[in-house]
Motif scaffolding. Structure first.
Motif, mmCIF file in Angstrom:
data_model
loop_
_atom_site.group_PDB
_atom_site.id
_atom_site.type_symbol
_atom_site.label_atom_id
_atom_site.label_comp_id
_atom_site.label_asym_id
_atom_site.label_seq_id
_atom_site.Cartn_x
_atom_site.Cartn_y
_atom_site.Cartn_z
ATOM 1 N N THR A 3 0.819 -1.215 0.000
ATOM 2 C CA THR A 3 0.000 0.000 0.000
ATOM 3 C C THR A 3 0.850 1.262 0.000
ATOM 4 O OG1 THR A 3 -0.185 -0.003 2.394
ATOM 5 C CG2 THR A 3 -1.889 -1.176 1.158
ATOM 6 N N ALA H 147 -8.587 -0.140 1.175
ATOM 7 C CA ALA H 147 -7.349 0.627 1.362
ATOM 8 C C ALA H 147 -6.170 -0.294 1.643
ATOM 9 C CB ALA H 147 -7.517 1.632 2.497
ATOM 10 N N ALA H 150 -5.031 -1.425 -2.028
ATOM 11 C CA ALA H 150 -4.694 -0.475 -3.087
ATOM 12 C C ALA H 150 -3.751 0.599 -2.574
ATOM 13 C CB ALA H 150 -5.958 0.185 -3.629
ATOM 14 N N ARG H 151 -2.982 1.204 -3.485
ATOM 15 C CA ARG H 151 -2.106 2.293 -3.071
ATOM 16 C C ARG H 151 -2.734 3.659 -3.335
ATOM 17 N NH1 ARG H 151 2.604 1.811 -7.739
ATOM 18 N NH2 ARG H 151 1.312 2.701 -9.390
ATOM 19 N N PRO H 182 -4.039 2.711 6.373
ATOM 20 C CA PRO H 182 -3.616 4.059 5.999
ATOM 21 C C PRO H 182 -4.055 4.429 4.582
ATOM 22 C CG PRO H 182 -1.722 2.595 6.177
ATOM 23 C CD PRO H 182 -2.948 1.748 6.348
#
Ligand SMILES: Nc1ncnc2c1ncn2[C@@H]1O[C@H](COP(=O)(O)O)[C@@H](O)[C@H]1O
Ligand SMILES: Nc1ncnc2c1ncn2[C@@H]1O[C@H](COP(=O)(O)O)[C@@H](O)[C@H]1O
Ligand SMILES: Nc1ncnc2c1ncn2[C@@H]1O[C@H](COP(=O)(O)O)[C@@H](O)[C@H]1O
Ligand SMILES: Nc1ncnc2c1ncn2[C@@H]1O[C@H](COP(=O)(O)O)[C@@H](O)[C@H]1O
Ligand SMILES: [Mg+2]
Ligand SMILES: [Mg+2]
Ligand SMILES: [Mg+2]
Ligand SMILES: [Mg+2]
Ligand SMILES: [Mg+2]
Ligand SMILES: [Mg+2]
Ligand SMILES: [Mg+2]
Ligand SMILES: [Mg+2]
Lengths: 212, 212, 212, 212, 212, 212, 212, 212
Positions: A3, H147, H150-151, H182
């Protein structure tokens, strides 16, 4: 890393011993270290065992190996804005975390809703930012005002500063969520770290990457 | 009257019949009449029986004998400020009530936090007011901004406009209470009438009175 | 000064060092100094470095250069009313701040809703006031009762006194907002300072001023 | 009956058919009938099938066989006090229920905190009561004031009258619980029936009973 | 005394010095003294200066001149019921206060909702009481159960015992207010003193009094 | 199916058309159909298009192909307990869902905390159950009482019945969470379906299964 | 024992002396002892007087005579799952309590919603469990995810870990109650003990018992 | 336009007449029109007067002159994810708004936390998105899960879907704010429009612009 955010240790609910153990392991691997929410007493004890760590008191952060942070290709300069002296600790948590994640960051710490002239004189700073973090407690309206002046996305961080009807930051949080200035999203009360993570995700420039 | 405010009927929890009975008694005495919180359906029915009453739809007010309102000696001109179309009904409740109480009142209804330029161009209006009522729901920051620009006392009225985290006006209420702009006090959500009462108490000029 | 209120330092979220630095700067300029929310421990340390400051313990205020406060032309005498011993600290914060802002202030500190006879005997005091601050926690009804007896505007200050269903002052706050006595507006829980700012804005007499 | 209170039907969550079935069974047994929370539409339909029932519209009660209520030996006369027109429906629910339970009941329905003079002129009524029910929504302070004047126990009933910060009666409820006037206890919002049950338990005189 | 309850000092928000001053004045007049909410540290210091006072640790009460309490003519014996060890301090505050007010009081402190057999064996105690105080935190259902078994009025006292969803006693408070067992009214969380005042108002027998 | 629970349609937020489309698809596959939260109006319209469905009005459920439910090997008989007429719709949602999932279910619908004698006479039913669902609104204490008498796990379902301080079921929910009777867990307010799913997971007997 | 759970002492609201007295009595009877919510300071003092007790620091439990726990016939192996380091103390309270009640228990303590790959690799553990306890604070979604993968009943325990909008565990509690994964029920915030009691009730195998 | 977002009309608190007046003015200027929160009844009436407008029922949006939207240079393709049928209306408000603002948008509407396999098979879609909006009510955990995979920055939109403890979307809102995955920030409940504005601010590519 999947991430895009390096491992960070949440210090608040860990003992000095637990933090030392984890930090040592990371230091041995020579990877960048970031521990959040460390109060000065805890920090002093940890620094005795891990002198490689550096402590940023107002932000409550312990760091190491900042030099080894892989420099990001970024979309521009991030900006951290806050209103009063009491909000600075959260603003610094955000600013230093973003720096550690490899972003250039500016700051604007003397801005209050009841004295907007100063903000008007600094509009250029707002216009140049690629992402803006606004930290505010008793001045819960600040993110709306900033978002009305800038086109960059605004990440609002309510703080638990204040008393009575501030309800530990809930008043600021609700105000920010209701704001009708477009281009604002909110993270948890006092969560400077979370705001930095969101700003990182926004500000990274993957345009040169091979597809993920 | 002891506290300086003429008798006013709270229409929301009364039936059409109850309102007619009370209004008729007041009309017979030829005293000024003010009924608040009357929706258009109720108003239509009441007007059939009491054609002397006048209905102000956006404010939800029924009035009569405005001419007989004893003109106050006032400290100056009151000002009612609001942000969006949705807040106008509360602003009008405040404005018309103040007028009925014998005060000169101005209004400024197109002011939003995300577009402060307009407010800046109108600062003169703020400076000339002797008391300011600011009505705001989703733009909960407006009273702070106004109070930062004016020296007159500001009465903030949160409104129940909005959805989700607006919590029926609680978010705006809390934000206004936490404001750190000095010279602001708050009344109940949607309580344009209460704001007018406070403004009346502030704006009356008793300097020529014999001691009470 | 734009909004008519001298600069005041919010002491609660500042360290002893921060307060000393700011106070010294203001003392050097010989301007009036007011620091709010200073507990006795903090005050003792600050007084060592800044012996020019005077500490008012029940109010938690540090002041200096009161003599240099520009005397206001005022509309009359302000009055601070409170119910129990526990509310006095907030009442004193309000009273002393108003004094420092240049207003004559009286006080009435022995008034409870369950013993209204005393209030009735003192009605004259209420009638003579040009603005009234009512501070109350467990006696949340006091502002309504006072507003029913006086024509001056009433600023209600809920306090965080009490336990259980007092919810840290929220019960008193809500009660004051719901009051149907006209001529009352409310500030944040325990905010004696804010009440004084509002009273200042109301009680200043600018009638001789050249237009702002 | 074990707990001294005749069976009562809670009408709000029952269909017309359910109420008719239960009421008929009770009427057949010729026992006193009390159905609470019946709105006029429902009542009209029920009365078609059960013409023996009598409907009290402001209280929302359906009754029958009141003559068969066993007269209680009571400690004295109960008193129901309320402030505004909007609280009357709850006050009437309490008053009529108490009457049906066999108690003499007086009422005082024109008492507001902002006009305490009227209450002072009627103090004799308070002194003569053996138990007092005080119903109040926007005038949440009324039970404290009454309890300060009377030695009889006061049962406070908050009502859901009001808007905004009244939170559907929660503000009045909290205010009543925080009251520092001694001799007050509280029942649920709008629960005139519950207040009557408590008053009944207090006002029954079992002094001649054989031990239970 | 007007409302029939001797003067009582609320110790929680007073300093040791304030309590000593007030207590001494009352001791000089030889009137009965009752100070509530005094923790052991405070009590020890006060006892040094006022050795005439007696301290009841679990109840947090300081008393003197109990012998001079005018014996009430009462309607019978009061009963204080509670569930767990943690609720005893509040139950004792109620019990000792009632005793000081001149009432005979019994107690039943080992009753839990999950073990109702014990309550069933003690039903006789409930039947003999003229008024019952039920103190409960985690066992919020206890007042309903007791009220279902007894005809005397039940005063419910929620306590702040518990964690998480107990919300500092709010859960117990709400549960007690919603109870559908008739003959229950509620006082503030942890307010053993208030429950005693209500029980006093209920249990006094004024039948021989000349009219007030 | 992975988690052992057949597919169920949540009807509340779907239009008549959406429900018909989904139901038809399932009916075509001849699989068991269960649609929850369907009010009578919606149901009538759906039944026109899908006459194979059967409607259970008090439970608000539409079902089909119950005969094709694969009979579970179960640990025993489930029991659904509730207090008042108003809680029956939720209890029925739980009972019918469990039946459709292939479990034998009993019910006990006349149990109130204020009249525990009836519960005591039926203890045998509690002892024989392998899992117990207790549905309660105003009688929020019922699950604790039941759990104190039975060794089977108790699933508590708060209901939104009641008014005022019931807060739409929140009071009952909090009370159930605070209960100190061991062997209770809670599902969402009015969630009879969720309680049935939990009871299903508990009551299935997989002891003969090959390892998953 | 009636409800199948050995007597357990709730240590949080008891003094060291009270705990020692109760524990000694139980030790004399040689029965298994379990004291919950004992912090290290308290534990150290208690161990001086009762060296037979064993202290489990992360769980805050004091135990003795575990060997004398009557081995249950169980339905299988229980599993305790938690996300972060901060939730471990609650997970351990649950795990050790279940062990003391005679159940085999496994644990899985490194599972986070943001890193579900690890959970997927351990699915076998979930499939083999006969009952699963999931403890989570900031990762409030974990019980839903687990319940979606397993057919065993899931008992969710919200924890008070976190800050700001976590509201002391209320956010996690609400999230778990709203979950739409079937087969989940919830206990109070931080109530590892209560989760163990529910898991015990579920996991006991009474199939060989004579009818109760 | 200063903040980069075309003017949009908030339809919810406007009458049909008000919307027609504003829309006509915009249509005359041939500028793109977007009216949010228009229910089908209102829409039908407005379309009679303004046939140039196009109505998107599930999203509640009225649009015109989409062809005249200035195509943005964007950073990539936005993605809107939601869980259940009930969340689609909010997801569509976000998706259509973003399209009108000139961004390419994909959608993924069949993803639930209890069935994560489907999400895993679609990971590629998540990886390719430049910004992700996740809309969820009862599945409040979905943004954390997304989240974690995924970035790209994730904008979470809680919805008011659900009942009981969902508290009109507050439960989902709090859960999303507490998430420790995050790269998530949150907008108001049901605010698909606000999420689109934030996504627009993030996804615009100003790299070729002359400095603002
Ligand atoms: N100050 C902070 N506020 C919220 N989350 C944090 C903070 N610091 C670290 N985290 C997150 O907490 C997690 C680490 O938790 P732990 O394993 O308990 O150290 C990671 O997901 C971090 O991203
Ligand atoms: N006790 C108080 N409560 C609320 N606001 C205060 C208080 N004391 C000072 N302020 C305000 O706080 C601001 C100063 O904040 P700071 O810059 O943090 O010292 C000024 O706007 C003051 O008017
Ligand atoms: N208005 C009311 N508010 C609260 N409880 C009531 C009311 N009316 C009747 N009850 C109680 O409701 C119960 C009867 O409920 P039901 O059997 O559903 O009619 C009895 O315990 C009554 O004492
Ligand atoms: N940690 C805990 N949380 C909730 N209840 C507990 C806990 N520990 C023990 N209990 C319960 O508390 C009761 C004992 O309370 P006490 O008599 O005060 O020791 C028993 O019902 C136990 O099942
Ligand atoms: Mg902007
Ligand atoms: Mg100002
Ligand atoms: Mg007045
Ligand atoms: Mg009294
Ligand atoms: Mg009873
Ligand atoms: Mg049990
Ligand atoms: Mg499952
Ligand atoms: Mg991510």
């Amino acid at each position: 890393l999947r991430t895009g955010i390096p491992e960070v240790i949440y210090g608040a609910s860990k003992t000095v011993e637990q933090i030392i153990t984890i930090a040592r392991a990371m230091l041995k691997r020579a990877s960048p270290v970031l521990v959040t929410r460390v109060d000065p007493q805890k920090a002093a004890k940890i620094l005795c065992s891990c002198p490689e760590l550096e402590y940023h008191e107002p932000a409550g952060l312990l760091c190491a190996n900042k030099a080894d942070v892989r420099m990001q290709k970024t979309r521009g300069k991030a900006l951290v804005v806050c209103a009063g002296t009491s909000d600075i600790r959260v603003a610094e948590e955000a600013r230093l975390t973003l720096e550690l994640f490899g972003h250039p960051v500016g700051s604007l710490y003397d801005i209050g809703v009841a004295g907007l002239h100063r903000l008007f004189y600094r509009q250029q700073l707002l216009h140049e930012a690629s992402v803006i973090i606004v930290v505010a407690g008793m001045e819960g309206a600040l993110p709306s005002v900033v978002a009305g002046l800038a086109r960059a996305p605004v990440i609002a961080v309510p703080t638990s500063v204040g008393y009575g009807a501030s309800l530990g930051g809930i008043a600021a949080l609700l105000g920010m969520l209701n704001s009708c200035a477009p281009g604002v999203a909110v993270v948890n009360i006092d969560n400077g770290f979370g705001a930095a993570c969101m700003a990182h995700a926004i500000n990274c420039d993957y345009s040169d990457d091979a597809p993920q």
